[in-house]
Design an enzyme around this catalytic site. Structure first.
Site, PDB file in Angstrom:
ATOM      1  N   LYS A   1      -0.582  32.441 -13.200  1.00  0.00           N
ATOM      2  CA  LYS A   1      -0.726  30.977 -12.743  1.00  0.00           C
ATOM      3  C   LYS A   1      -0.958  30.832 -11.080  1.00  0.00           C
ATOM      4  CE  LYS A   1       4.101  30.314 -12.606  1.00  0.00           C
ATOM      5  NZ  LYS A   1       5.177  29.852 -13.245  1.00  0.00           N
TER       6      LYS A   1
ATOM      7  N   TYR B   1       1.838  24.676  22.016  1.00  0.00           N
ATOM      8  CA  TYR B   1       2.099  23.315  21.872  1.00  0.00           C
ATOM      9  C   TYR B   1       3.515  22.944  22.222  1.00  0.00           C
ATOM     10  CZ  TYR B   1      -2.136  22.291  19.323  1.00  0.00           C
ATOM     11  OH  TYR B   1      -3.604  22.081  19.203  1.00  0.00           O
TER      12      TYR B   1
HETATM   13  C1  PLP Z   1       6.057  31.055 -13.623  1.00  0.00           C
HETATM   14  C2  PLP Z   1       6.953  31.280 -14.960  1.00  0.00           C
HETATM   15  C3  PLP Z   1       7.110  32.510 -15.337  1.00  0.00           C
HETATM   16  C4  PLP Z   1       7.085  33.782 -14.467  1.00  0.00           C
HETATM   17  O1  PLP Z   1       7.994  33.714 -13.549  1.00  0.00           O
HETATM   18  P1  PLP Z   1       8.517  34.927 -12.591  1.00  0.00           P
HETATM   19  O2  PLP Z   1       9.730  34.410 -12.011  1.00  0.00           O
HETATM   20  O3  PLP Z   1       7.349  34.751 -11.518  1.00  0.00           O
HETATM   21  O4  PLP Z   1       8.518  36.254 -13.079  1.00  0.00           O
HETATM   22  C5  PLP Z   1       7.606  32.768 -16.639  1.00  0.00           C
HETATM   23  N1  PLP Z   1       7.524  31.536 -17.437  1.00  0.00           N
HETATM   24  C6  PLP Z   1       7.404  30.335 -17.058  1.00  0.00           C
HETATM   25  C7  PLP Z   1       7.813  29.227 -17.945  1.00  0.00           C
HETATM   26  C8  PLP Z   1       7.024  30.053 -15.974  1.00  0.00           C
HETATM   27  O5  PLP Z   1       7.002  29.057 -15.389  1.00  0.00           O
END
Ligand code: PLP
Length: 344
Positions: A33, A242
């Site tokens: 994602k 700044y």
């Molecule tokens: C983001 C996510 C993962 C992966 O999690 P990590 O901690 O990055 O390994 C797996 N399952 C769900 C539902 C997530 O939202």
């Protein structure tokens, strides 16, 4: 070359995936994602598919459509946000598997795409996504005859192995799913490391693939090298940047480098941040600007062409610590302005 270079080691991502896979007896998917945690979903997912990953997870349907174009028809692409209003054509067109989170989503799915694959997300205590016990009890007799591909839940505290929440969510997941003839998934990166009782039929690591904690054995994946634009001498009493937040106490050499908070070098890192020239650490001075950062290079024997923010001397988690945040946020903040290079 005036833009910073983000080097992504696809070989390390593949090796981290294999390493996590070897820690379980079940299938290992990949969570890609948010553009592959900011590193480029097309390149990351193709590398993982080449290494044998057959199941990918994204957050929303639009990400799934992009991923389908990159990977072709074979891999399964599951969508955590489920079947949201307006997603039907994307889900159908790209052959996505929505992970249904509510009775509303279940009804929307079976009415608009009868016979189309789906998974089910259950809430075991995180109170973020998924059906709670009563909802699940109300729809399981409708859902189960349609052969869901997966029933899953997500752990809230898996990066803290001793947290009592882990065992509580595990017990709840058993209560809600024992006896079902459906593949089960509970663990992301942290859950894989909690041990075999958390593995079930499929794991869904994200951050561990990209070299972040809690997977401390991960191979580092990202390097960020930022070119130096200019180096100047600053006399005692002069200020940098700044709001004059840094004042030279002794004669100093200050390098101005070509990156800033618009590139994901979070402004809150402020004066806690360091970069590296080779193995020498050099501190940020003054405020981080949108596109520029001042660095005190007085201690270096030679003038550097570039300085490294992330690499073998500073992990994403070290850099995250400068801003009291997580490696996840550092990765997903890395800006689109970088020249990205992929190595294998
Ligand atoms: C983001 C996510 C993962 C992966 O999690 P990590 O901690 O990055 O390994 C797996 N399952 C769900 C539902 C997530 O939202």
């Amino acid at each position: 070359m005036s833009t910073a270079v983000l080097t992504v080691d696809l070989g390390a991502i593949v090796s981290n995936w294999r390493d996590l896979d070897a820690r379980t007896d079940c299938e290992t998917a990949a969570c890609v994602k948010a553009d592959g945690y900011g590193l480029g979903v097309v390149e990351v997912a193709r590398a993982l598919a080449g290494a044998g990953a057959r199941h990918f997870f994204v957050a929303v349907a639009e990400e799934g459509v992009l991923l389908r174009k990159a990977l072709g028809p074979a891999p399964r692409i599951s969508v955590f946000s489920g079947h949201m209003a307006g997603d039907t054509e994307l889900i159908r067109g790209a052959g996505l598997v929505p992970v249904l989170n509510s009775v509303d989503q279940m009804l929307r799915h079976v009415e608009s795409l009868p016979g189309h694959s789906f998974g089910i997300q259950l809430d075991t205590g995180m109170n973020r996504l998924g059906m709670e016990g009563a909802e699940w009890a109300a729809v399981r007799d409708i859902a189960l005859p349609q052969n869901p591909t997966l029933v899953m839940s997500h752990l809230a505290c898996a990066d803290a192995p001793d947290h009592e929440m882990n065992a509580r969510q595990l017990a709840r997941f058993h209560e809600m799913t024992d006896g079902l003839d459906v593949p089960r998934s509970l663990s992301a990166t942290g859950g894989i490391l909690l041990g075999p009782e958390y593995h079930f039929d499929l794991t869904r690591p994200g951050i561990g693939l990209y070299g972040g904690i809690p997977f401390v054995d991960a191979r580092p994946v990202v390097r960020l090298d930022v070119p130096v634009i200019q180096v100047r001498d600053v006399s005692p009493g002069e200020t940098v940047g700044y709001a004059n937040t840094w004042t030279a106490r002794s004669p100093s050499r200050i390098a101005t480098i070509s990156a800033g908070y618009a590139d994901g070098v979070i402004r809150a890192m402020g004066a806690k941040a360091t970069l590296h020239a080779g193995s020498s650490s050099v501190p940020v001075v003054g405020r981080i600007s949108m596109d520029l950062i001042g660095v005190d290079v007085t201690g270096l024997a030679t003038e550097p062409d570039s300085l490294q923010l992330i690499g073998r001397h500073q992990s994403i988690d070290t850099v995250a610590g400068f801003a009291d945040t997580l490696g996840y946020e550092i990765l997903t903040s890395l800006g689109a302005r970088y020249r990205r290079e992929y190595t294998r």
